[in-house]
Design a protein around this motif. Structure first.
Motif, short mmCIF file in Angstrom:
data_model
loop_
_atom_site.label_atom_id
_atom_site.label_comp_id
_atom_site.label_asym_id
_atom_site.label_seq_id
_atom_site.Cartn_x
_atom_site.Cartn_y
_atom_site.Cartn_z
N THR A 204 -5.54 -17.52 3.50
CA THR A 204 -4.94 -17.46 2.11
C THR A 204 -5.27 -16.01 1.29
O THR A 204 -6.45 -16.21 1.04
CB THR A 204 -5.50 -18.63 1.30
N LEU A 205 -4.42 -15.26 1.12
CA LEU A 205 -4.47 -14.05 0.26
C LEU A 205 -4.45 -14.19 -1.17
O LEU A 205 -3.54 -15.02 -1.35
CB LEU A 205 -3.70 -12.84 1.12
N GLU A 206 -4.83 -13.28 -1.78
CA GLU A 206 -4.59 -13.24 -3.34
C GLU A 206 -3.29 -13.33 -3.72
O GLU A 206 -2.83 -13.96 -4.52
CB GLU A 206 -5.20 -12.18 -4.03
N ILE A 207 -2.25 -12.87 -2.73
CA ILE A 207 -0.89 -12.56 -3.01
C ILE A 207 -0.10 -14.08 -2.77
O ILE A 207 0.92 -14.49 -3.61
CB ILE A 207 -0.14 -11.54 -2.04
N HIS A 208 -0.81 -15.03 -1.89
CA HIS A 208 -0.26 -16.05 -1.79
C HIS A 208 -0.71 -17.19 -2.93
O HIS A 208 0.29 -17.92 -3.48
CB HIS A 208 -0.97 -17.15 -0.58
N ARG A 209 -1.88 -16.95 -3.48
CA ARG A 209 -2.16 -17.72 -4.54
C ARG A 209 -1.01 -17.17 -5.92
O ARG A 209 -0.85 -18.12 -6.93
CB ARG A 209 -3.56 -17.32 -5.13
N GLN A 210 -0.97 -15.76 -6.02
CA GLN A 210 -0.11 -15.48 -7.12
C GLN A 210 1.61 -15.93 -7.01
O GLN A 210 2.17 -16.59 -7.97
CB GLN A 210 -0.01 -13.90 -7.00
N LEU A 211 1.91 -15.97 -5.61
CA LEU A 211 3.28 -16.74 -5.41
C LEU A 211 3.37 -18.03 -5.71
O LEU A 211 4.25 -18.50 -6.54
CB LEU A 211 3.65 -16.52 -3.92
N GLU A 212 2.34 -18.85 -5.39
CA GLU A 212 2.26 -20.27 -5.68
C GLU A 212 2.26 -20.69 -7.30
O GLU A 212 2.83 -21.59 -7.84
CB GLU A 212 1.29 -20.89 -4.91
N LYS A 213 1.44 -19.86 -8.02
CA LYS A 213 1.31 -20.05 -9.40
C LYS A 213 2.90 -19.55 -10.13
O LYS A 213 3.20 -20.43 -11.09
CB LYS A 213 0.28 -18.84 -9.98
N ARG A 214 3.47 -18.65 -9.52
CA ARG A 214 4.62 -18.10 -10.27
C ARG A 214 5.74 -19.29 -9.86
O ARG A 214 6.50 -19.34 -10.74
CB ARG A 214 5.19 -16.83 -9.32
N ILE A 215 5.73 -19.76 -8.54
CA ILE A 215 6.81 -20.78 -8.35
C ILE A 215 6.50 -22.06 -9.27
O ILE A 215 7.57 -22.41 -9.71
CB ILE A 215 6.66 -21.34 -6.76
N ALA A 216 5.35 -22.54 -9.42
CA ALA A 216 4.99 -23.51 -10.46
C ALA A 216 5.54 -23.35 -11.76
O ALA A 216 6.08 -24.18 -12.32
CB ALA A 216 3.47 -23.95 -10.26
N GLU A 217 5.48 -22.15 -12.11
CA GLU A 217 5.74 -21.68 -13.46
C GLU A 217 7.40 -21.76 -13.44
O GLU A 217 7.95 -22.41 -14.50
CB GLU A 217 5.32 -20.33 -13.93
N PHE A 218 7.79 -21.41 -12.60
CA PHE A 218 9.59 -21.33 -12.21
C PHE A 218 10.10 -22.48 -12.24
O PHE A 218 11.23 -23.01 -13.09
CB PHE A 218 9.95 -20.38 -11.44
N LYS A 219 9.39 -23.47 -11.62
CA LYS A 219 9.96 -24.52 -11.58
C LYS A 219 9.72 -25.72 -12.50
O LYS A 219 10.01 -26.99 -12.40
CB LYS A 219 9.56 -25.51 -9.96
N HIS A 220 8.69 -25.42 -13.55
CA HIS A 220 8.26 -26.25 -14.45
C HIS A 220 7.26 -27.51 -13.93
O HIS A 220 7.46 -28.73 -14.23
CB HIS A 220 9.33 -26.93 -15.45
N THR A 221 6.37 -27.03 -12.82
CA THR A 221 5.44 -27.96 -12.33
C THR A 221 4.29 -27.81 -12.44
O THR A 221 3.89 -26.54 -12.74
CB THR A 221 6.09 -28.47 -11.11
N GLU A 222 3.26 -28.70 -12.22
CA GLU A 222 1.82 -28.39 -12.33
C GLU A 222 1.30 -27.33 -11.14
O GLU A 222 0.49 -26.59 -11.53
CB GLU A 222 0.93 -29.83 -12.26
N SER A 223 1.93 -27.65 -9.91
CA SER A 223 1.53 -26.83 -8.93
C SER A 223 2.68 -26.59 -7.89
O SER A 223 3.47 -27.24 -8.10
CB SER A 223 0.15 -27.60 -8.25
N ALA A 224 2.24 -25.83 -7.07
CA ALA A 224 3.31 -25.48 -5.81
C ALA A 224 2.49 -25.09 -4.72
O ALA A 224 1.44 -24.52 -4.60
CB ALA A 224 4.16 -24.55 -6.40
#
Length: 396
Positions: A85-105
């Motif tokens: 799990t690299l920092e870029i993965h954390r950033q991607l999952e945070k961005r997905i959750a924001e885009f999908k309007h969910t708590e997490s991804a």
């Protein structure tokens, strides 16, 4: 020499597929999968790609992928739960959750892996799954892997769903019941009746699961079918792909923090397969940023879809009941469908034939997918070729 039994099995069954028009020839592209592609030195208008927004060749995304490769390397080096799990993965999952309007991804290696991993992480042999009759193969496989009882309901028929949900609930046989459906059905282009599904789910306490592979980046200003209906708080699992509209590779599940935390310790593809490459992760983040900043790119897909639909329908083709840019031309007979696709190819249009088992027998079709990268001139060229071949083969 190898096994005679295997050789006999393969020859007999390959010959059988070829005789019925069910054998799929794989074409090799001599370059990028854009609006125009090159195969065997021949340029073709490409109407078979899932690259809905043209992002597979987006320059900004290419640059981001190069930057990430230089920083993190070509691979993650391990599964996510060890040290992949690299920092870029954390950033991607945070961005997905924001885009999908969910708590997490949570991000997976493919959309198929999402369905293979997420369903069996929550459902088991004590449970039941209500599954739409036209659900994608990966949903079907995910349901089988879970061991849950699979109860199919008629395609997008909420009355049938309610009847089966009532029967399953009142039987007392199951601990949990899930209802699962595609958001946009890839072969017909129709959309799930999500308000109807949510109503049934609330009545019978069903877990709701939407696979929005073909809706993400297209419906709801790009945020997907669930957002389109304004039901983000009513759907437990939102599955998406990073391989279609996003233009890269991978998949994700978006939902509550507790759900995502559970998948991180129980979803087998996440636990036992190396994570997304840094390059893919960075390119995906850029794709979400582009959609947010430039929503007109999503409207362009719809504009091109409406234009192609109007043209094909005007020529007399059966385009079914699509509610999205996905535009099938339903031919019926498998051999005629294959011949139609081959003649389109010879004249300069790449529109792949889709036959059984991808679609039911007797419903062979050519599936057209205009993208944001197509120009009116490209679509006009395709329509003129469709007219020529349609008349030549007696389809129109």
């Amino acid at each position: 020499m190898g096994s005679k039994a295997l050789s006999s099995f393969l020859k007999q069954n390959l010959d059988d597929l070829k005789s019925k028009g069910l054998y799929n020839e794989i074409n090799i592209l001599e370059g990028a999968n854009g609006a125009i592609i090159k195969i065997d030195g021949k340029e073709l208008v490409n109407l078979s790609s899932n690259n809905y927004l043209g992002f597979a060749t987006n320059n900004a995304m290419i640059e981001k992928s190069i930057e990430a490769t230089k920083k993190y390397g070509v691979g993650a080096g391990a599964v996510r739960t060890i040290n992949g799990t690299l920092e870029i993965h954390r950033q991607l999952e945070k961005r997905i959750a924001e885009f999908k309007h969910t708590e997490s991804a949570i991000a997976f290696q493919s959309g198929f892996n999402c369905n293979a991993g997420a369903i069996q992480a929550v459902m088991n042999k004590k449970d039941a799954i209500l599954s739409d009759a036209l659900n994608h193969a990966s949903i079907i496989d995910g349901c089988k892997l879970s061991g849950a009882k699979i109860l199919r309901y008629k395609h997008n028929d909420m009355n049938d769903l309610r009847a089966r949900a009532k029967e399953a609930k009142e039987s007392g046989l199951y601990e949990k019941i899930m209802v699962i459906s595609d958001g946009v059905f890839s072969m017909d282009g129709d959309v799930v009746d999500l308000p109807g599904m949510v109503k049934v789910a609330e009545e019978f306490d069903l877990i709701t699961y939407i696979d929005d592979a073909h809706g993400s980046g297209v419906m709801g200003n790009g945020a997907g079918t669930v957002k389109h209906f304004g039901l983000s708080d009513k759907v437990d699992f939102q599955i998406g792909t990073l391989s279609k509209a996003i233009g890269v590779v991978g998949g994700y599940v978006a939902g509550s923090k507790d759900l995502i935390d559970w998948l991180k310790v129980r979803a087998r593809p996440f636990l036992f397969s190396t994570s997304l490459t840094p390059a893919a992760s960075a390119a995906c983040i850029e794709a979400f940023d582009i959609m947010t900043k430039s929503p007109e790119i999503v409207e362009k897909v719809w504009e091109n879809g409406r234009y192609l639909k109007k043209g094909l329908k005007g020529l007399g083709f059966d385009i079914g009941h699509s509610e999205t840019p996905i535009t099938p031309c339903i031919i019926g007979d498998e051999n005629l469908t294959q011949k139609f696709s081959k003649r389109l190819y010879e004249e300069g249009v790449y529109a792949k034939s889709i036959v059984f088992p991808t679609v039911p027998l007797g419903t062979g079709r050519v599936r057209n997918m205009p993208t944001a990268a197509h120009t009116k001139e490209m679509l006009d060229k395709a329509l003129s070729i469709y007219e020529k071949i349609g008349k030549e083969l007696g389809i129109i």
